[in-house]
Design an enzyme around this catalytic site. Structure first.
Site, PDB file in Angstrom:
ATOM      1  N   ASP B 237       0.875  -1.170   0.000  1.00  0.00           N
ATOM      2  CA  ASP B 237       0.000   0.000   0.000  1.00  0.00           C
ATOM      3  C   ASP B 237       0.914   1.222   0.000  1.00  0.00           C
ATOM      4  O   ASP B 237       1.537   1.538   1.019  1.00  0.00           O
ATOM      5  CB  ASP B 237      -0.915  -0.032   1.228  1.00  0.00           C
ATOM      6  N   ILE B 239       0.143   4.406  -0.544  1.00  0.00           N
ATOM      7  CA  ILE B 239      -0.753   5.562  -0.553  1.00  0.00           C
ATOM      8  C   ILE B 239      -0.064   6.861  -0.132  1.00  0.00           C
ATOM      9  O   ILE B 239      -0.507   7.945  -0.476  1.00  0.00           O
ATOM     10  CB  ILE B 239      -1.985   5.267   0.330  1.00  0.00           C
ATOM     11  N   LYS B 276      -4.394  10.952  -0.080  1.00  0.00           N
ATOM     12  CA  LYS B 276      -3.396  11.481   0.841  1.00  0.00           C
ATOM     13  C   LYS B 276      -2.430  12.434   0.148  1.00  0.00           C
ATOM     14  O   LYS B 276      -2.250  13.573   0.555  1.00  0.00           O
ATOM     15  CB  LYS B 276      -2.603  10.345   1.499  1.00  0.00           C
TER      16      LYS B 276
END
Lengths: 488, 438
Positions: B237, B239, B276
């Protein structure tokens, strides 16, 4: 490019859900889309192409929506007038959704039902389109192995939406042309008893009203029978009312919400509505799905699950302005009905002149066409044979009744709202030519055996490891409107 | 809302009645406290300041400036054909232009060190959906994913709730700055084996939430060796990849895959989102990038449940394809986050609070062990409650992130303006000073 295999083949290294065919794309419903995609009709550049009549979309009133947006620049966060809202909207990820959006949706849903019902904005839960709404309800109401009963014929993708990742099952309640495919108490009870006999727990009934693919609305008596049944058996009822704003004659449509208002003795915790703006407003790209449940626990649970498929805040923002505009929504709903009614009338009378009947219908973006007279044999194979001819020779993508699990072969769903008048007339002319040929020359029946080898009933190749060259899986397997250009 | 003559409800599914949605965690209790009493500089100066939500607003002005200067982005005045096409577009491949724009943006973030194939990008409505979807694809109910601790509390829901898959923690400790070790991976795997739970993959977050650190190259090598040996999947991940303070300090798994000549690439999958790095959580833009064809195909089909609004795809694709804009955005965002981080850490240090040395993210990992009455989870929660009730700061307790050691807290600093941040830091400072005196 393909990459070196992991040890073991893919079917072992992926989950059962991934390796199975619960995605439903092996259905003939999607085969037709493929034929369209490889040879799409275009009035300027490809007059001989396949006309897409297998995708239930409503293009008839998009001009009204576009005009509204042009007049209301403040509703769009990327215009000069709307930019001040950009930051707040871009940050808004609360799964309750924008309050103004929920309120606007509640109002719109009430209006689509002729103002006969009021919806509570606090019961509105977002989902990733109608697709997401069905799956979420299945997760909330059914355990793996549990079943919902569904009247046939029904929308093919329910098998994927309701069952694929949830492990739930759909069991048919058979409906027949002798009753105009109406739901009967006898068949409802039979389906329930069959499940019990097979030790399958029935958790509820799933229905679409107005019906896809029939285009009919449920009458009061049948509805009351159904509601009493679920109430008595203490099982849930999910009403997919995705076409509720696409009824030509308002008085014809009875929403489950109205019946619940009339009859307080029903246990409201059993009732749930699935809705979406994809059909009534012709906005499938915006992914606006709604779950409306009378059950507080389901509202809470579905809302939590909506984290997996929230509506983009940009879209919520735009639509909350639009759907709060009372004048616009009244005008839109009325005009949408008028245009659909007109198109439906022109299409069905055109078919009638060719000696082709459709099930009488008062709603939806399609007709349920009766081609039983053209079947060589009254079987599913006979139907698919006829369907191949329609796709390959007549060059129309229509959807065979067997893909909707219809009990009787020879019925086809034909969508009419995703094209302009000229294209509709071309489609009618092709149908006319085809019908004439079949009637005049029985030798033409031999041509029906000429299968297009490229058109297969199943997509075996998508199930095994030889996927590398098909990494970009055919566009057809995901709804692709005829009015969307190939490059975008 | 409930009828007066209420009958006992027909039971809902086990999934619906379980608490695996995770909302009983203090992580979310803090959000509720904030919702009930939100800080406002003018109207509610003594309200709760939200530091428990990892969101990025430090670089918003760059967007607004872009949109002001590029009015043609407004898809709504581009003519009938364009609007209609966009409104109808529900193809789960996503807009070509948008997929390419995401690909280009992800390459920019990795400093051009990696080449992505846009045909391998699958769009989902947020990373929440992406992580759940990948779990459905690689694991059966009852299987497990290994996840290094401490981890993002939402994983408990995203990976487990509807999938029926378990999380087995890979325990990490402050003694080595919570880095993942080979031993920890082996221990977690062995634990699963002992319990007869098939392990199907390892999920890492890189850079880490809540630690705010990028995983180092040597650790990534260990990870790759581990997943190869065990023949399991790796989900990375990434992100926060655009929120690493300095691009040299971030190594994406994509780089590792490339360097290894795509050997074993089929087990590697990346999750990304614009929530984000770009601070656009409302738009629900998530993506899966997989080197495994079957995973790409299946993920694409499953994305039907969670597509990105075509309106949003259309709006964002010119912006993300504009390399001048994205280069500048990424650099500016990184600089601003770095300065914000250093400012926060310095002010904390001044009042006697240490943080883990971080190099990424929208938060810092604060060490409040010296403040614990007892070095237990209960002690930590007691401290957390006090900070929430008395200091009116919503910060996230390490236990909600499954941290092995009590006393650590995640503190988000990128969602507020500098004035609010100063108010929060002043409350903390004043508290620490009072404590020193007693």
């Amino acid at each position: 490019m393909g990459y070196q295999s992991m040890r073991g083949n893919n079917s072992q290294l992926l989950s059962r859900i991934a390796a199975g065919d619960g995605h439903g794309e092996n259905s003939s419903y999607f085969d037709g889309w493929k034929a369209y995609d490889s040879n799409p009709f275009n009035p300027s550049s490809n007059l001989d192409g396949v006309i897409q009549m297998g995708l239930a979309e409503n293009l008839l009133c998009l001009d009204m929506i576009k005009d509204w947006i042009k007049k209301h620049q403040e509703a769009s966060i990327c215009t000069e007038q709307g930019l001040t809202d950009f930051e707040a909207v871009a940050n808004f990820q609360d799964y309750h959704g924008l309050p103004a959006f929920r309120q606007a949706l509640a109002k719109f849903m009430g209006k689509a039902r002729g103002g006969k019902v009021k919806f509570d904005p606090d019961r509105i839960v977002m989902s990733g389109g109608g697709t997401g709404a069905q799956e979420t309800l299945a997760f909330c109401l059914a355990n793996p192995g549990d079943a919902f009963l569904v009247p046939t014929p029904y929308y093919p993708a329910f098998d994927r939406d309701f069952c694929w990742r949830t492990g739930a099952r759909l069991l048919p309640i058979n409906c027949y042309s002798s009753d105009n495919f109406k739901l009967t108490k006898a068949e409802l009870e039979l389906a329930y008893e069959n499940a019990q006999r097979d030790n399958i727990t029935v958790k509820g009934v799933l229905m679409t009203n107005p019906s896809n693919p029939l285009g009919t609305t449920m009458d009061r008596d049948t509805f009351k029978t159904l509601l009493s049944f679920v109430n008595q058996k203490r099982i849930h009822l999910i009403c997919d009312e995705i076409f509720s704003g696409s009824v030509f004659n308002q008085s014809e449509f009875l929403s489950v919400s109205e019946l619940l208002e009339e009859e307080p003795s029903y246990d409201r915790s059993l009732f749930h509505i699935a809705y979406s703006l994809s059909k009534d407003m012709g906005l499938p790209g915006f992914r606006v799905g709604v779950i409306y449940s009378y059950n507080d626990a389901v509202v809470r649970c579905a809302r939590r699950m909506s984290s997996f498929g929230l509506v983009s805040s940009q879209t919520q923002h735009l639509l909350s302005h639009m759907l709060s505009d009372d004048d616009f929504t009244s005008e839109y709903l009325a005009e949408n009905k008028r245009r659909l009614n007109k198109r439906h009338g022109e299409f069905t009378s055109g078919l009638e002149k060719l000696g082709i009947k459709c099930l009488p219908s008062t709603a939806g973006l399609f007709v349920w066409m009766d081609l039983r007279q053209f079947l060589k044999e009254s079987t599913e194979n006979g139907e698919l044979e006829l369907w191949h001819v329609i796709i390959n020779d007549v060059k129309l993508n229509v959807s065979p009744g067997s893909s909707f699990r219809c009990t009787e072969p020879g019925w086809f769903r034909v969508c009419f709202a995703n094209m302009d008048d000229a294209t509709m007339h071309i489609a009618l002319r092709r149908i006319g030519d085809f019908a004439d040929k079949l009637k005049e020359d029985t030798a033409q029946m031999q041509n029906k055996k000429r299968f297009n080898k490229k058109l297969r009933l199943s997509f075996c190749r998508l199930n095994d490891g030889a996927i590398a060259q098909h990494l970009m899986s055919p566009h057809l397997l995901s709804p692709r409107s005829p009015l969307v250009k190939a490059s975008n | 809302m409930v009828a007066k003559d209420y009958k006992p409800c027909v039971p809902l599914s086990a999934i619906a009645t379980s608490s695996t949605h995770g909302e009983d965690s203090p992580y979310f209790a803090g959000w509720r406290a904030y919702d009930d009493d939100p800080y406002d500089a003018i109207n509610n100066p003594s309200g709760v300041i939200q530091m428990g939500l990892a969101e990025n607003q430090v670089s918003f002005d760059l967007f607004e400036k872009y949109l002001e200067e590029h009015q043609e982005v407004s898809n709504l005045v581009n003519g009938v054909a364009s609007f209609r096409e966009n409104a109808l577009f529900q193809d789960y491949h996503g807009l070509n232009s948008f997929r390419k724009a995401m690909t280009s943006f992800m390459e920019e973030i990795r400093g051009g060190k990696v080449k992505f194939d846009s045909n391998r990008v699958v769009l989902t409505a947020g990373a929440t959906a992406a992580n759940e979807l990948l779990t459905f694809i690689i694991a059966n109910p009852g299987d497990a994913l290994l996840v290094p601790t401490p981890y993002y509390p939402g994983f408990d829901r995203d990976l487990r709730w509807r999938t029926g898959v378990n999380i087995i923690p890979v325990n990490c400790y402050s003694s080595n700055n919570f880095q993942i070790t080979k031993q920890a991976l082996e221990d977690a795997y062995a634990k699963a084996e002992k319990a007869n739970i098939p392990v199907k993959g390892l999920l890492i977050t890189n850079p880490s939430n809540p630690l705010g650190t990028a995983i180092t190259r040597p650790v990534l090598k260990e990870i790759f060796n581990f997943i190869s040996t065990k023949n399991i999947h790796l989900i990375s991940d990434e992100i926060y990849s655009g929120s690493v303070f300095s691009s040299e300090e971030f190594t994406s798994v994509a780089e590792m895959v490339q360097e290894r000549g795509y050997y074993d690439a089929q087990r590697v999958h990346i999750v990304y989102s614009l929530s984000k790095d770009l601070g656009l959580p409302g738009f629900r833009v998530g993506a899966i990038y997989s080197y495994n064809d079957a995973v790409v195909t299946t993920a694409r089909r499953m994305s039907s449940f969670t597509l990105v609004s075509s309106q949003t795809q259309k709006m964002l694709s010119p912006m993300l394809s504009d390399v001048n804009f994205t280069k500048n955005y990424i650099k500016t965002n990184r600089d601003r986050l770095k300065r914000r981080y250093e400012y926060v850490v310095e002010r904390m240090r001044e009042c006697g609070i240490e943080c883990l040395h971080g190099n990424a993210g929208l938060f810092c990992w604060m060490n409040l062990k010296p403040l614990l009455e007892e070095a237990t989870m209960e002690g930590e929660l007691k401290l957390w409650e006090m900070i929430l009730k008395d200091l009116k700061l919503d910060i996230s307790p390490g236990s909600s992130c499954h941290c092995t050691e009590p006393g650590w807290f995640r503190v988000c600093f990128a969602k507020m303006n500098i004035k609010t941040l100063d108010v929060a830091l002043a409350r903390l400072t004043s508290f620490m000073e009072k404590r020193k005196k007693t």
